[in-house]
Design a protein around this motif. Sequence first.
Motif, PDB file in Angstrom:
ATOM      1  N   LEU A  95      14.706 -15.431  20.100  1.00  0.00           N
ATOM      2  CA  LEU A  95      14.398 -15.923  18.759  1.00  0.00           C
ATOM      3  C   LEU A  95      13.430 -17.089  18.844  1.00  0.00           C
ATOM      4  CD1 LEU A  95      17.821 -15.204  18.608  1.00  0.00           C
ATOM      5  CD2 LEU A  95      16.898 -15.003  16.322  1.00  0.00           C
ATOM      6  N   MET A  96      12.342 -16.953  18.112  1.00  0.00           N
ATOM      7  CA  MET A  96      11.268 -17.935  18.107  1.00  0.00           C
ATOM      8  C   MET A  96      11.129 -18.522  16.699  1.00  0.00           C
ATOM      9  SD  MET A  96      10.255 -17.547  21.274  1.00  0.00           S
ATOM     10  CE  MET A  96       8.608 -18.245  21.466  1.00  0.00           C
ATOM     11  N   ARG A  97      10.529 -19.714  16.633  1.00  0.00           N
ATOM     12  CA  ARG A  97      10.221 -20.361  15.349  1.00  0.00           C
ATOM     13  C   ARG A  97       8.706 -20.502  15.277  1.00  0.00           C
ATOM     14  NH1 ARG A  97      13.456 -25.392  14.628  1.00  0.00           N
ATOM     15  NH2 ARG A  97      12.371 -26.106  16.473  1.00  0.00           N
ATOM     16  N   ALA A  98       8.135 -20.248  14.085  1.00  0.00           N
ATOM     17  CA  ALA A  98       6.686 -20.351  13.939  1.00  0.00           C
ATOM     18  C   ALA A  98       6.316 -20.683  12.503  1.00  0.00           C
ATOM     19  CB  ALA A  98       6.025 -19.031  14.345  1.00  0.00           C
ATOM     20  N   ILE A  99       5.061 -21.099  12.344  1.00  0.00           N
ATOM     21  CA  ILE A  99       4.480 -21.292  11.018  1.00  0.00           C
ATOM     22  C   ILE A  99       3.151 -20.544  10.977  1.00  0.00           C
ATOM     23  CG2 ILE A  99       5.624 -23.494  10.535  1.00  0.00           C
ATOM     24  CD1 ILE A  99       2.957 -24.870  11.226  1.00  0.00           C
ATOM     25  N   GLN A 100       2.702 -20.253   9.775  1.00  0.00           N
ATOM     26  CA  GLN A 100       1.445 -19.540   9.603  1.00  0.00           C
ATOM     27  C   GLN A 100       0.260 -20.429   9.962  1.00  0.00           C
ATOM     28  OE1 GLN A 100       3.013 -18.081   5.460  1.00  0.00           O
ATOM     29  NE2 GLN A 100       0.933 -17.356   5.755  1.00  0.00           N
ATOM     30  N   ALA A 101      -0.794 -19.799  10.478  1.00  0.00           N
ATOM     31  CA  ALA A 101      -2.039 -20.519  10.722  1.00  0.00           C
ATOM     32  C   ALA A 101      -2.691 -20.877   9.379  1.00  0.00           C
ATOM     33  CB  ALA A 101      -2.978 -19.664  11.567  1.00  0.00           C
ATOM     34  N   ASP A 102      -2.584 -19.980   8.397  1.00  0.00           N
ATOM     35  CA  ASP A 102      -3.139 -20.191   7.060  1.00  0.00           C
ATOM     36  C   ASP A 102      -2.014 -20.064   6.042  1.00  0.00           C
ATOM     37  OD1 ASP A 102      -4.341 -20.130   4.572  1.00  0.00           O
ATOM     38  OD2 ASP A 102      -5.711 -18.479   5.041  1.00  0.00           O
ATOM     39  N   PRO A 103      -1.530 -21.181   5.487  1.00  0.00           N
ATOM     40  CA  PRO A 103      -0.385 -21.115   4.567  1.00  0.00           C
ATOM     41  C   PRO A 103      -0.681 -20.382   3.255  1.00  0.00           C
ATOM     42  CG  PRO A 103      -1.252 -23.348   4.687  1.00  0.00           C
ATOM     43  CD  PRO A 103      -1.983 -22.543   5.714  1.00  0.00           C
ATOM     44  N   HIS A 104      -1.941 -20.085   2.988  1.00  0.00           N
ATOM     45  CA  HIS A 104      -2.299 -19.392   1.752  1.00  0.00           C
ATOM     46  C   HIS A 104      -2.330 -17.869   1.926  1.00  0.00           C
ATOM     47  CE1 HIS A 104      -3.119 -23.264   0.031  1.00  0.00           C
ATOM     48  NE2 HIS A 104      -3.944 -23.540   1.031  1.00  0.00           N
ATOM     49  N   GLN A 105      -2.172 -17.417   3.160  1.00  0.00           N
ATOM     50  CA  GLN A 105      -2.158 -15.985   3.462  1.00  0.00           C
ATOM     51  C   GLN A 105      -0.820 -15.397   3.003  1.00  0.00           C
ATOM     52  OE1 GLN A 105      -2.507 -15.355   7.685  1.00  0.00           O
ATOM     53  NE2 GLN A 105      -3.607 -13.429   7.441  1.00  0.00           N
ATOM     54  N   ASN A 106      -0.842 -14.223   2.367  1.00  0.00           N
ATOM     55  CA  ASN A 106       0.381 -13.577   1.894  1.00  0.00           C
ATOM     56  C   ASN A 106       0.767 -12.418   2.812  1.00  0.00           C
ATOM     57  OD1 ASN A 106       0.813 -15.117  -0.483  1.00  0.00           O
ATOM     58  ND2 ASN A 106      -0.883 -14.027  -1.440  1.00  0.00           N
ATOM     59  N   PRO A 107       2.074 -12.223   3.042  1.00  0.00           N
ATOM     60  CA  PRO A 107       2.494 -11.119   3.904  1.00  0.00           C
ATOM     61  C   PRO A 107       2.208  -9.765   3.259  1.00  0.00           C
ATOM     62  CG  PRO A 107       4.406 -12.179   2.923  1.00  0.00           C
ATOM     63  CD  PRO A 107       3.205 -12.988   2.530  1.00  0.00           C
ATOM     64  N   GLN A 108       1.822  -8.813   4.091  1.00  0.00           N
ATOM     65  CA  GLN A 108       1.611  -7.427   3.669  1.00  0.00           C
ATOM     66  C   GLN A 108       2.618  -6.561   4.420  1.00  0.00           C
ATOM     67  OE1 GLN A 108      -2.609  -6.310   4.279  1.00  0.00           O
ATOM     68  NE2 GLN A 108      -2.852  -8.449   4.863  1.00  0.00           N
ATOM     69  N   ASN A 109       2.951  -5.422   3.859  1.00  0.00           N
ATOM     70  CA  ASN A 109       3.857  -4.496   4.539  1.00  0.00           C
ATOM     71  C   ASN A 109       3.013  -3.462   5.285  1.00  0.00           C
ATOM     72  OD1 ASN A 109       6.096  -3.173   5.430  1.00  0.00           O
ATOM     73  ND2 ASN A 109       6.572  -2.204   3.478  1.00  0.00           N
ATOM     74  N   LEU A 110       2.691  -3.767   6.552  1.00  0.00           N
ATOM     75  CA  LEU A 110       1.797  -2.927   7.336  1.00  0.00           C
ATOM     76  C   LEU A 110       2.519  -1.805   8.082  1.00  0.00           C
ATOM     77  CD1 LEU A 110      -0.628  -5.649   8.709  1.00  0.00           C
ATOM     78  CD2 LEU A 110      -0.861  -4.204   6.671  1.00  0.00           C
ATOM     79  N   GLU A 111       3.854  -1.811   8.063  1.00  0.00           N
ATOM     80  CA  GLU A 111       4.637  -0.742   8.688  1.00  0.00           C
ATOM     81  C   GLU A 111       5.698  -0.252   7.692  1.00  0.00           C
ATOM     82  OE1 GLU A 111       4.223  -1.931  13.381  1.00  0.00           O
ATOM     83  OE2 GLU A 111       6.040  -2.555  12.355  1.00  0.00           O
TER      84      GLU A 111
END
Length: 151
Positions: A95-111
């Motif tokens: 288990l890892m913890r992370a933050i986005q490189a660009d906080p304005h980017q929205n998640p997409q459902n790519l799978e």
Amino acid sequence: MENNGGEAARPKVAVVVFLLNGNKVLLGRRRSSVGRNTFGLPGGHLEFGESFEECAAREVKEETGLDLDIHKIEYLTATNNVHSSPHPLHIVTILMRAIQADPHQNPQNLEPEKCEGWDWYDWDNLPRPLFGPLETMAQNGFNPFPPAPHN
């Protein structure tokens, strides 16, 4: 225990990511046979020669399209998960913890064959049902957020 090929079954290694945004964490509803219809973290299997950080960044990108701040990916803990249904499966999960490189980017459902979609959920008000190992961690008081700095 043997797998279907006749050789001894071996544990698999998965890397999952607590992707944080303020007091929220990114979760998706699983469509896979293990944990179907439960909410889980983005992640997947560690590839040969890959670091935990590389796997975390690759899996999040493949599943959500989000880029991680590669310098702020942190190891949190590991869990040992043995599932018996629908077939025997043993997964060691990093288990890892992370933050986005660009906080304005929205998640997409790519799978979409693996997940119904991604959304941000308040850690104190998580959706139900959670994927088994995540539910156990939440019930045991695990907190993926970094401790507040002391003044």
